[in-house]
Design an enzyme around this catalytic site. Structure first.
Site, PDB file in Angstrom:
ATOM      1  N   ARG A  67     -13.434  -7.383  11.097  1.00  0.00           N
ATOM      2  CA  ARG A  67     -14.316  -7.493   9.895  1.00  0.00           C
ATOM      3  C   ARG A  67     -14.667  -7.337   8.555  1.00  0.00           C
ATOM      4  O   ARG A  67     -14.780  -7.428   7.708  1.00  0.00           O
ATOM      5  CB  ARG A  67     -15.625  -7.688  10.835  1.00  0.00           C
ATOM      6  CG  ARG A  67     -16.420  -7.977  11.976  1.00  0.00           C
ATOM      7  CD  ARG A  67     -16.492  -7.170  13.510  1.00  0.00           C
ATOM      8  NE  ARG A  67     -14.927  -6.657  14.092  1.00  0.00           N
ATOM      9  CZ  ARG A  67     -14.313  -6.839  14.579  1.00  0.00           C
ATOM     10  NH1 ARG A  67     -14.803  -8.081  15.834  1.00  0.00           N
ATOM     11  NH2 ARG A  67     -13.835  -6.603  14.931  1.00  0.00           N
ATOM     12  N   THR A  68     -14.203  -6.628   9.067  1.00  0.00           N
ATOM     13  CA  THR A  68     -14.284  -5.379   7.311  1.00  0.00           C
ATOM     14  C   THR A  68     -13.017  -5.888   6.030  1.00  0.00           C
ATOM     15  O   THR A  68     -14.249  -6.038   5.327  1.00  0.00           O
ATOM     16  CB  THR A  68     -14.174  -3.401   7.333  1.00  0.00           C
ATOM     17  OG1 THR A  68     -15.334  -3.209   8.646  1.00  0.00           O
ATOM     18  CG2 THR A  68     -15.112  -2.862   5.916  1.00  0.00           C
ATOM     19  N   LYS A  95       8.700   3.631   2.847  1.00  0.00           N
ATOM     20  CA  LYS A  95       9.902   4.285   2.464  1.00  0.00           C
ATOM     21  C   LYS A  95       9.152   5.132   1.913  1.00  0.00           C
ATOM     22  O   LYS A  95       9.916   6.170   1.199  1.00  0.00           O
ATOM     23  CB  LYS A  95      10.706   3.897   1.378  1.00  0.00           C
ATOM     24  CG  LYS A  95      10.920   1.701   1.484  1.00  0.00           C
ATOM     25  CD  LYS A  95      10.922   0.952   0.064  1.00  0.00           C
ATOM     26  CE  LYS A  95      11.825  -0.152   0.946  1.00  0.00           C
ATOM     27  NZ  LYS A  95      11.819  -1.348  -1.000  1.00  0.00           N
ATOM     28  N   ARG A 117      -9.251   2.121   3.720  1.00  0.00           N
ATOM     29  CA  ARG A 117      -9.566   2.591   5.250  1.00  0.00           C
ATOM     30  C   ARG A 117      -8.102   2.909   5.726  1.00  0.00           C
ATOM     31  O   ARG A 117      -7.126   2.809   5.564  1.00  0.00           O
ATOM     32  CB  ARG A 117      -9.437   1.713   6.352  1.00  0.00           C
ATOM     33  CG  ARG A 117      -9.609   1.607   7.200  1.00  0.00           C
ATOM     34  CD  ARG A 117     -10.097   0.405   8.814  1.00  0.00           C
ATOM     35  NE  ARG A 117     -10.969  -0.485   8.753  1.00  0.00           N
ATOM     36  CZ  ARG A 117     -12.387  -0.268   9.502  1.00  0.00           C
ATOM     37  NH1 ARG A 117     -11.361  -0.641  10.464  1.00  0.00           N
ATOM     38  NH2 ARG A 117     -13.178  -0.941   9.417  1.00  0.00           N
ATOM     39  N   HIS A 147     -18.209   5.171   7.117  1.00  0.00           N
ATOM     40  CA  HIS A 147     -18.014   3.893   7.578  1.00  0.00           C
ATOM     41  C   HIS A 147     -19.623   3.681   6.911  1.00  0.00           C
ATOM     42  O   HIS A 147     -19.928   2.664   7.429  1.00  0.00           O
ATOM     43  CB  HIS A 147     -17.604   3.508   8.518  1.00  0.00           C
ATOM     44  CG  HIS A 147     -17.677   2.158   8.727  1.00  0.00           C
ATOM     45  ND1 HIS A 147     -17.216   0.855   7.660  1.00  0.00           N
ATOM     46  CD2 HIS A 147     -16.610   0.937   9.843  1.00  0.00           C
ATOM     47  CE1 HIS A 147     -16.815  -0.324   7.996  1.00  0.00           C
ATOM     48  NE2 HIS A 147     -16.526  -0.214   9.034  1.00  0.00           N
TER      49      HIS A 147
HETATM   50  N1   CP Z   1     -16.742  -2.780  12.325  1.00  0.00           N
HETATM   51  C1   CP Z   1     -16.026  -2.855  11.990  1.00  0.00           C
HETATM   52  O1   CP Z   1     -14.941  -2.141  10.899  1.00  0.00           O
HETATM   53  O2   CP Z   1     -15.189  -3.780  12.510  1.00  0.00           O
HETATM   54  P1   CP Z   1     -13.156  -3.568  12.536  1.00  0.00           P
HETATM   55  O3   CP Z   1     -12.681  -3.011  11.943  1.00  0.00           O
HETATM   56  O4   CP Z   1     -13.315  -5.053  12.507  1.00  0.00           O
HETATM   57  O5   CP Z   1     -13.029  -3.846  10.575  1.00  0.00           O
END
Ligand code: CP
Length: 323
Positions: A67-68, A95, A117, A147
């Site tokens: 999603r993110t 590497k 992320r 998040h």
């Molecule tokens: N909610 C969320 O962070 O989903 P993903 O890990 O799929 O990005």
């Protein structure tokens, strides 16, 4: 330097978006209002506005995501930015290239924004501290720390369905201990003036200092969701668990899984949310996940507008600073 100083430019506007911690109710409301103005773009034939034309946004995902990552990409494209998706597994990280060297090389390609992320808590702050002055950093989830865009899309969903946060009872259920989403949600709900935030879960999956977060704690699901307006279910984050914190998934579902009959304890018009990915039959029954009170897929759609809002606000602050 405080987290707040890192996130805000000299004019007090959002420069990076790393955590909800330290952000005012005004800034959070500004994000929600800006996102509201972007929702209509998805309904248009040409789903684009030229706000970030000429800007280069790089998605740096060192951890898996469905999603993110994709909603950040859609959001950037709707703002007319050029998007780079660095595939970490086939990048020179494999590497031995350090995070900072990767950053410097991408900056040499004139990247204006990094969406990050990472499995390590603090990774997005680290990149923000070392990024060139014209570059913005957005945290797309770091370890169990934060998040923030997920929390804001959740706040957007709640506001759309319930209006004002004052007067609302919101329950967050499940593995709070390992959840960066829960931490960000609690901060956002409290900053926006939610009347009551409840955390529900087994003792082993609740932080020891939970009550100091300004929440009510319950160890029983039926009791905890009584008369709530919003139920937010969380996944068991096994990738961040060390040792046996649960007897079994089956037993967890018996005690903390959300079923239709359990949901009857919440208000009649309560909505059910989940940041995803969902584990059917572990924390949520399919009847609830796919049922009329579930807004789980709306959360995903609203994520595009929230990410457009955050990216345009951060870039706007940078453009202002460059003048
Ligand atoms: N909610 C969320 O962070 O989903 P993903 O890990 O799929 O990005």
């Amino acid at each position: 330097m405080s987290k707040q100083n890192i996130q805000l430019g000299p004019d007090g506007r959002l420069r990076h978006f790393l955590t909800i911690d330290g952000l005012s109710r005004e800034i959070l409301t500004d994000i929600l209002d800006t996102a509201e103005s972007f929702t209509g773009i998805s309904e248009r034939t040409v789903k684009k506005v030229p706000l970030l034309r000429g800007k280069v946004i790089c998605n740096l995902f060192f951890e898996t995501s469905t999603r993110t990552r994709t909603t950040f990409e859609v959001a950037a494209k709707r703002l007319s930015a050029d998007v780079l998706n660095l595939n970490i597994s086939t990048s020179s990280t494999a590497k031995g290239e350090t995070l900072l060297d990767t950053l410097r090389n991408l900056e040499a390609m004139h990247v204006d924004m990094f969406v990050v992320r990472h499995a390590d808590s603090g990774a997005a702050h680290f990149i923000a501290r070392h990024a060139a002055p014209h570059v913005s950093v957005i945290n797309a989830g770091d370890g169990h720390h934060a998040h923030p865009t997920q929390a804001m899309l959740d706040m957007f969903t709640i506001r759309r369905h319930k209006g004002d946060f004052a007067g609302l009872r919101v329950a967050i259920v499940g593995d709070i201990l390992h959840s960066r989403v829960a931490r960000s949600q609690i901060l956002a709900l409290n900053t926006l003036g939610t009347s009551e935030v409840r955390l529900i879960g087994p003792r082993t999956l609740l932080p020891a200092d939970a009550r100091s977060l300004g929440v009510h704690v319950y160890y029983d699901l039926d009791e905890g969701i009584r008369d709530v307006d919003v139920v937010i279910m969380l996944r068991l984050q096994k990738e961040r668990m060390h040792g046996a914190l649960l007897p079994s998934e089956h037993e967890y579902f018996q005690l903390f899984g959300l079923t239709e009959s359990r949901l009857q304890h919440a208000k009649q018009d309560a909505i059910v949310m989940h940041p995803g990915p969902i584990n059917r039959g572990v924390e949520i029954d399919s009847q609830v996940a796919d049922g009329p009170r579930s807004v789980i897929l709306q959360q995903v759609s609203f994520g595009i507008a929230i990410r457009m809002a955050v990216m345009s606000m951060a870039m706007g602050s940078q453009t202002q600073a460059a003048k």
